[in-house]
Scaffold this motif. Structure first.
Motif, mmCIF file in Angstrom:
data_model
loop_
_atom_site.group_PDB
_atom_site.id
_atom_site.type_symbol
_atom_site.label_atom_id
_atom_site.label_comp_id
_atom_site.label_asym_id
_atom_site.label_seq_id
_atom_site.Cartn_x
_atom_site.Cartn_y
_atom_site.Cartn_z
ATOM 1 N N LYS A 42 0.727 -4.507 10.767
ATOM 2 C CA LYS A 42 0.534 -5.429 9.649
ATOM 3 C C LYS A 42 -0.899 -5.948 9.613
ATOM 4 N N GLY A 43 -1.462 -6.243 10.778
ATOM 5 C CA GLY A 43 -2.831 -6.737 10.822
ATOM 6 C C GLY A 43 -3.822 -5.739 10.246
ATOM 7 N N MET A 44 -3.599 -4.462 10.526
ATOM 8 C CA MET A 44 -4.482 -3.423 9.991
ATOM 9 C C MET A 44 -4.310 -3.299 8.480
ATOM 10 N N ARG A 45 -3.072 -3.435 7.997
ATOM 11 C CA ARG A 45 -2.838 -3.372 6.549
ATOM 12 C C ARG A 45 -3.474 -4.566 5.836
ATOM 13 N N GLN A 46 -3.451 -5.733 6.494
ATOM 14 C CA GLN A 46 -4.107 -6.897 5.901
ATOM 15 C C GLN A 46 -5.609 -6.654 5.756
ATOM 16 N N LYS A 47 -6.194 -5.980 6.750
ATOM 17 C CA LYS A 47 -7.624 -5.665 6.670
ATOM 18 C C LYS A 47 -7.913 -4.741 5.488
ATOM 19 N N ILE A 48 -7.030 -3.778 5.268
ATOM 20 C CA ILE A 48 -7.213 -2.880 4.120
ATOM 21 C C ILE A 48 -7.116 -3.675 2.822
ATOM 22 N N GLY A 49 -6.176 -4.628 2.771
ATOM 23 C CA GLY A 49 -6.046 -5.483 1.594
ATOM 24 C C GLY A 49 -7.319 -6.267 1.314
ATOM 25 N N ILE A 50 -7.957 -6.771 2.372
ATOM 26 C CA ILE A 50 -9.217 -7.499 2.207
ATOM 27 C C ILE A 50 -10.318 -6.547 1.750
ATOM 28 N N ALA A 51 -10.339 -5.338 2.318
ATOM 29 C CA ALA A 51 -11.336 -4.346 1.903
ATOM 30 C C ALA A 51 -11.180 -4.015 0.419
ATOM 31 N N ILE A 52 -9.943 -3.935 -0.057
ATOM 32 C CA ILE A 52 -9.698 -3.666 -1.480
ATOM 33 C C ILE A 52 -10.242 -4.811 -2.334
ATOM 34 N N ALA A 53 -10.004 -6.047 -1.885
ATOM 35 C CA ALA A 53 -10.523 -7.206 -2.624
ATOM 36 C C ALA A 53 -12.044 -7.169 -2.699
ATOM 37 N N MET A 54 -12.680 -6.769 -1.597
ATOM 38 C CA MET A 54 -14.141 -6.682 -1.573
ATOM 39 C C MET A 54 -14.634 -5.563 -2.485
ATOM 40 N N ALA A 55 -13.955 -4.418 -2.439
ATOM 41 C CA ALA A 55 -14.369 -3.276 -3.257
ATOM 42 C C ALA A 55 -14.195 -3.562 -4.744
ATOM 43 N N LEU B 279 0.848 -1.186 0.000
ATOM 44 C CA LEU B 279 0.000 0.000 0.000
ATOM 45 C C LEU B 279 0.886 1.239 0.000
ATOM 46 N N TYR B 280 0.291 2.389 -0.271
ATOM 47 C CA TYR B 280 1.052 3.635 -0.247
ATOM 48 C C TYR B 280 1.120 4.146 1.192
ATOM 49 N N PRO B 281 2.323 4.153 1.796
ATOM 50 C CA PRO B 281 2.435 4.450 3.230
ATOM 51 C C PRO B 281 2.014 5.863 3.620
ATOM 52 N N TYR B 282 2.097 6.817 2.690
ATOM 53 C CA TYR B 282 1.761 8.200 3.028
ATOM 54 C C TYR B 282 0.302 8.539 2.734
ATOM 55 N N LEU B 283 -0.445 7.547 2.239
ATOM 56 C CA LEU B 283 -1.880 7.723 2.057
ATOM 57 C C LEU B 283 -2.615 7.065 3.218
ATOM 58 N N SER B 284 -3.801 7.543 3.503
ATOM 59 C CA SER B 284 -4.609 6.968 4.577
ATOM 60 C C SER B 284 -5.260 5.665 4.115
ATOM 61 N N SER B 285 -5.908 4.984 5.048
ATOM 62 C CA SER B 285 -6.649 3.766 4.705
ATOM 63 C C SER B 285 -7.693 4.063 3.638
ATOM 64 N N LEU B 286 -8.453 5.129 3.839
ATOM 65 C CA LEU B 286 -9.484 5.510 2.876
ATOM 66 C C LEU B 286 -8.890 5.855 1.520
ATOM 67 N N GLU B 287 -7.793 6.598 1.525
ATOM 68 C CA GLU B 287 -7.176 7.014 0.261
ATOM 69 C C GLU B 287 -6.631 5.816 -0.506
ATOM 70 N N ASN B 288 -6.029 4.859 0.201
ATOM 71 C CA ASN B 288 -5.548 3.650 -0.468
ATOM 72 C C ASN B 288 -6.710 2.852 -1.050
ATOM 73 N N LEU B 289 -7.765 2.687 -0.272
ATOM 74 C CA LEU B 289 -8.921 1.937 -0.745
ATOM 75 C C LEU B 289 -9.542 2.617 -1.961
ATOM 76 N N ASP B 290 -9.661 3.926 -1.911
ATOM 77 C CA ASP B 290 -10.225 4.675 -3.035
ATOM 78 C C ASP B 290 -9.344 4.534 -4.276
ATOM 79 N N PHE B 291 -8.023 4.657 -4.093
ATOM 80 C CA PHE B 291 -7.097 4.584 -5.232
ATOM 81 C C PHE B 291 -7.164 3.226 -5.920
ATOM 82 N N PHE B 292 -7.066 2.147 -5.136
ATOM 83 C CA PHE B 292 -7.036 0.817 -5.742
ATOM 84 C C PHE B 292 -8.406 0.414 -6.297
ATOM 85 N N SER B 293 -9.472 0.930 -5.713
ATOM 86 C CA SER B 293 -10.803 0.687 -6.272
ATOM 87 C C SER B 293 -10.939 1.349 -7.636
#
Length: 232
Positions: A133-146, A84-98
């Motif tokens: 890492k656990g929180m980043r894994q959750k974002i990865g799953i959210a991206i897969a869902m999105a 993920l992009y470390p300087y972006l937030s969880s929301l920004e990463n999810l939005d970008f990859f979606s």
């Protein structure tokens, strides 16, 4: 069948790393591939992703043949370390990859995806580089869902997670299974294989040597079977 390997083989300069693999994973299944490093688990994932070419045999996703370098639709990949992009937030990463996958969501929908995977609201606007890492894994799953992926491939996703994060990860895997996703997970984690998997395959030296139903075996029994195979 969402994932299918037919006599799938890969060798490098005569050295066989995957030997005539036959494997099927349907919607609502979690197939856990276990084995020592070099057993062929990651090679299998890479063939389904089109990262490498098969020496012979076929890898199919939702009935479509996978070719080298081909973008595979309806598939998401969660590696050991989610990139993920470390300087972006969880929301920004999810939005970008979606958006990269062709999906545009309003902010409230993005927040819904993050809530579904158990990310706390205070982490939504937090930079990913400041998260565990656990929180980043959750974002990865959210991206897969999105991305609305039908098939999810995972490579050692629980490596380095603490017990609480591992429990939450397995809960997310079960939720995806119940949502009808087809999941192929390479793992060393016996607990996760038994508690979130539906079937477990044990690989040795590029060959799938045993397949077990997760609901018919305990973690202790799986450990004994695994060690017996590795020592034989």
């Amino acid at each position: 069948m969402m994932l299918e390997a037919v006599e799938l083989t890969k060798h490098y300069s005569g050295h066989i790393v995957l030997d005539h693999l036959n494997l099927q994973v349907k919607s609502g299944e979690v197939f856990c591939l276990m084995g020592q490093n070099g057993a062929g688990k990651t090679t299998t994932l890479n063939l389904f992703l089109g990262f490498i070419a098969a020496s012979s045999g076929q890898a199919r996703v939702d009935g479509k043949l996978v070719a080298l370098g081909q973008q595979v639709p309806d598939i998401a990949y969660i590696p050991e370390v989610v990139m993920l992009y470390p300087y972006l937030s969880s929301l920004e990463n999810l939005d970008f990859f979606s958006r990269l996958a062709g999906f545009r969501y309003p902010k409230d929908k993005l927040c819904d995806y993050l809530r579904q995977v158990g990310l706390q609201p205070e982490a939504f606007e937090k930079r990913v580089g400041q998260q565990s890492k656990g929180m980043r894994q959750k974002i990865g799953i959210a991206i897969a869902m999105a991305k609305n992926a039908k098939v999810i491939l995972m490579d050692e996703p629980t490596s380095g997670l603490d017990p609480q994060a591992m429990y939450e990860f397995n809960e997310n895997v079960r939720a995806m299974r119940e949502a009808g996703k087809a999941i192929l997970m390479a793992t060393h984690d016996i607990y996760s294989a038994v508690h979130s998997g539906t079937r477990i395959g044990i690989m040795k030296q590029g060959t799938l040597v045993n397949t077990l139903r997760a609901d018919e075996i305990s973690a202790n029994e799986l450990e004994k079977i695994y060690l017996t195979i590795m020592r034989s």
